[in-house]
Design an enzyme around this catalytic site. Structure first.
Site, PDB file in Angstrom:
ATOM      1  N   SER A  18       0.856  -1.196   0.000  1.00 12.67           N
ATOM      2  CA  SER A  18       0.000   0.000   0.000  1.00 12.67           C
ATOM      3  C   SER A  18       0.889   1.242   0.000  1.00 12.67           C
ATOM      4  O   SER A  18       2.089   1.152   0.289  1.00 12.67           O
ATOM      5  CB  SER A  18      -0.844  -0.026   1.280  1.00 12.67           C
ATOM      6  OG  SER A  18      -1.437   1.224   1.537  1.00 12.67           O
TER       7      SER A  18
ATOM      8  N   TYR B  68      -3.670  -0.820   9.890  1.00 14.39           N
ATOM      9  CA  TYR B  68      -3.462  -0.970   8.442  1.00 14.39           C
ATOM     10  C   TYR B  68      -2.038  -0.534   8.080  1.00 14.39           C
ATOM     11  O   TYR B  68      -1.325  -1.230   7.359  1.00 14.39           O
ATOM     12  CB  TYR B  68      -4.504  -0.143   7.683  1.00 14.39           C
ATOM     13  CG  TYR B  68      -4.537  -0.404   6.194  1.00 14.39           C
ATOM     14  CD1 TYR B  68      -5.165  -1.540   5.685  1.00 14.39           C
ATOM     15  CD2 TYR B  68      -3.945   0.475   5.300  1.00 14.39           C
ATOM     16  CE1 TYR B  68      -5.204  -1.778   4.316  1.00 14.39           C
ATOM     17  CE2 TYR B  68      -3.978   0.241   3.928  1.00 14.39           C
ATOM     18  CZ  TYR B  68      -4.607  -0.884   3.444  1.00 14.39           C
ATOM     19  OH  TYR B  68      -4.631  -1.126   2.089  1.00 14.39           O
TER      20      TYR B  68
HETATM   21  P1  NAP Z   1     -11.833  -4.957  -1.336  1.00 19.45           P
HETATM   22  O1  NAP Z   1     -12.689  -4.745  -2.523  1.00 19.45           O
HETATM   23  O2  NAP Z   1     -12.345  -4.660   0.019  1.00 19.45           O
HETATM   24  O3  NAP Z   1     -11.228  -6.425  -1.409  1.00 19.45           O
HETATM   25  C1  NAP Z   1     -10.637  -7.077  -0.309  1.00 19.45           C
HETATM   26  C2  NAP Z   1     -10.707  -8.561  -0.540  1.00 19.45           C
HETATM   27  O4  NAP Z   1     -10.185  -9.240   0.628  1.00 19.45           O
HETATM   28  C3  NAP Z   1     -12.153  -9.040  -0.698  1.00 19.45           C
HETATM   29  O5  NAP Z   1     -12.187 -10.082  -1.632  1.00 19.45           O
HETATM   30  C4  NAP Z   1     -12.467  -9.566   0.679  1.00 19.45           C
HETATM   31  O6  NAP Z   1     -13.493 -10.500   0.711  1.00 19.45           O
HETATM   32  C5  NAP Z   1     -11.136 -10.200   1.027  1.00 19.45           C
HETATM   33  N1  NAP Z   1     -11.067 -10.512   2.433  1.00 19.45           N
HETATM   34  C6  NAP Z   1     -11.106  -9.645   3.469  1.00 19.45           C
HETATM   35  N2  NAP Z   1     -11.078 -10.312   4.636  1.00 19.45           N
HETATM   36  C7  NAP Z   1     -11.032 -11.626   4.324  1.00 19.45           C
HETATM   37  C8  NAP Z   1     -11.003 -12.821   5.093  1.00 19.45           C
HETATM   38  N3  NAP Z   1     -11.026 -12.792   6.428  1.00 19.45           N
HETATM   39  N4  NAP Z   1     -10.965 -14.006   4.448  1.00 19.45           N
HETATM   40  C9  NAP Z   1     -10.971 -14.053   3.100  1.00 19.45           C
HETATM   41  N5  NAP Z   1     -11.001 -12.964   2.322  1.00 19.45           N
HETATM   42  C10 NAP Z   1     -11.028 -11.768   2.927  1.00 19.45           C
HETATM   43  O7  NAP Z   1     -10.559  -4.037  -1.456  1.00 19.45           O
HETATM   44  P2  NAP Z   1      -9.372  -3.966  -2.517  1.00 19.45           P
HETATM   45  O8  NAP Z   1      -9.034  -2.542  -2.614  1.00 19.45           O
HETATM   46  O9  NAP Z   1      -9.656  -4.731  -3.748  1.00 19.45           O
HETATM   47  O10 NAP Z   1      -8.232  -4.668  -1.663  1.00 19.45           O
HETATM   48  C11 NAP Z   1      -7.358  -5.650  -2.172  1.00 19.45           C
HETATM   49  C12 NAP Z   1      -5.988  -5.459  -1.540  1.00 19.45           C
HETATM   50  O11 NAP Z   1      -5.445  -4.233  -2.000  1.00 19.45           O
HETATM   51  C13 NAP Z   1      -6.014  -5.367  -0.015  1.00 19.45           C
HETATM   52  O12 NAP Z   1      -4.886  -6.016   0.521  1.00 19.45           O
HETATM   53  C14 NAP Z   1      -5.921  -3.857   0.222  1.00 19.45           C
HETATM   54  O13 NAP Z   1      -5.385  -3.553   1.489  1.00 19.45           O
HETATM   55  C15 NAP Z   1      -4.994  -3.482  -0.907  1.00 19.45           C
HETATM   56  N6  NAP Z   1      -4.963  -2.072  -1.256  1.00 19.45           N
HETATM   57  C16 NAP Z   1      -6.067  -1.429  -1.749  1.00 19.45           C
HETATM   58  C17 NAP Z   1      -5.977  -0.092  -2.090  1.00 19.45           C
HETATM   59  C18 NAP Z   1      -7.142   0.689  -2.640  1.00 19.45           C
HETATM   60  O14 NAP Z   1      -7.002   1.898  -2.846  1.00 19.45           O
HETATM   61  N7  NAP Z   1      -8.265   0.076  -2.931  1.00 19.45           N
HETATM   62  C19 NAP Z   1      -4.786   0.594  -1.925  1.00 19.45           C
HETATM   63  C20 NAP Z   1      -3.688  -0.091  -1.419  1.00 19.45           C
HETATM   64  C21 NAP Z   1      -3.787  -1.411  -1.094  1.00 19.45           C
HETATM   65  P3  NAP Z   1     -15.044 -10.023   0.854  1.00 19.45           P
HETATM   66  O15 NAP Z   1     -15.405  -9.300  -0.410  1.00 19.45           O
HETATM   67  O16 NAP Z   1     -15.747 -11.312   1.017  1.00 19.45           O
HETATM   68  O17 NAP Z   1     -15.088  -9.149   2.075  1.00 19.45           O
END
Ligand code: NAP
Length: 253
Positions: free
Chosen positions: A145, A158
């Site tokens: 991140s 986080y």
């Molecule tokens: P998201 O749409 O919230 O996706 C997160 C994913 O993780 C979802 O599939 C969620 O499942 C899954 N997850 C969470 N807790 C879980 C658990 N206990 N067991 C199994 N699966 C679990 O957000 P995203 O932005 O795509 O995030 C993906 C990654 O990118 C994360 O590591 C996040 O920290 C990172 N990231 C995102 C951003 C951003 O700007 N969006 C920036 C930097 C880093 P459910 O849908 O079932 O909850």
């Protein structure tokens, strides 16, 4: 000839949290490059499965709650029973809790640390053992991140977890390079997914963020496709322990 180094035909990629957001984008990108996908999700991954199968690739759905490491042996067992091997691991699943540091609870700390770093480490360990048994290396891609580099605000666990992802990525690369295993990370900038919904709904914060992004737009899951395919492929065989920012220039500002 050079482009064949990016080819992932018949490789097997395990992607956590690929039912939505960045994980879905990366699973589809890897399938476009030729991978079969093992989707480890706790929600239904039907939409991603459909998209992967429409590309002529196979999709194995494994339902698991990654807040506990107890599920890891079962995931490995199912994955190897189905495909016989794993070539690529993308540790994408992650959560965030927003609260002032003064009011932050132990539960908000532990929930985030468990999914974002503890499971990332132990799933990597289990998959690395499988890579070593297979004898021909493998690729691990962690999702870091901007808060692997910066402090952030109101997201203490986080920031702790994503800073740890950057460090552990380096450590694992140091230990496992001799086995032909590459461990790298991608640090997404501000992307349009569920993770940032609250932030995007806050007009002031949202404007503040957008004004700072040189690209002039938030990122989208498709922006992750090229970087993940690169780090999963032979084209990046001599890239190890590195965290690649995919941030529209945010860190350069
Ligand atoms: P998201 O749409 O919230 O996706 C997160 C994913 O993780 C979802 O599939 C969620 O499942 C899954 N997850 C969470 N807790 C879980 C658990 N206990 N067991 C199994 N699966 C679990 O957000 P995203 O932005 O795509 O995030 C993906 C990654 O990118 C994360 O590591 C996040 O920290 C990172 N990231 C995102 C951003 C951003 O700007 N969006 C920036 C930097 C880093 P459910 O849908 O079932 O909850």
């Amino acid at each position: 000839m050079m482009l064949s180094a990016f080819e992932l035909k018949d490789r097997v990629a395990l992607v956590t949290g690929c039912n939505t957001g960045l994980g879905q984008g990366m699973a589809i990108g890897l399938a476009q490059a030729g991978c079969d996908i093992i989707g480890v999700t706790h929600s239904d991954a039907g939409e991603t499965q459909q998209a992967v199968e429409a590309l002529g690739r196979r999709f194995l759905s494994i339902r698991a709650d990654l807040s506990s490491i107890e599920v890891i042996p079962g995931i490995l067992e199912q994955a190897v029973a189905h495909f016989g091997r794993i070539d690529i691991l993308v540790n994408n699943a992650g959560i965030i809790r927003r609260q002032d540091a003064l009011a932050f609870s132990e539960q908000e700390w532990d929930e985030v640390m468990n999914v974002n770093i503890k499971t990332v480490f132990f799933l990597s360990q289990a998959v690395a053992k499988q890579f070593i048994q297979q004898g021909d290396g493998g690729k691990i891609i962690n999702i870091a991140s901007m808060l692997s580099y910066q402090g952030g605000i109101r997201v203490p666990s986080y920031t702790a977890s994503k800073s740890a992802v950057l460090g552990v990525t380096r450590l694992l690369a140091n230990e496992w390079a001799k086995h032909g295993i590459n461990v790298n990370a991608i640090a997404p900038g501000y992307m349009v997914t569920n993770n940032t919904q609250q932030l995007r709904e806050d007009e002031d914060r949202s404007k503040e963020i957008l004004d700072r992004i040189p690209a002039g737009r938030w990122g989208v899951p498709e922006d992750m496709m090229g970087p993940v395919v690169f780090l999963a492929s032979k084209a990046s065989d001599y890239v190890n322990g590195y965290t690649l920012a995919v941030d529209g220039g945010w860190l350069a500002r």
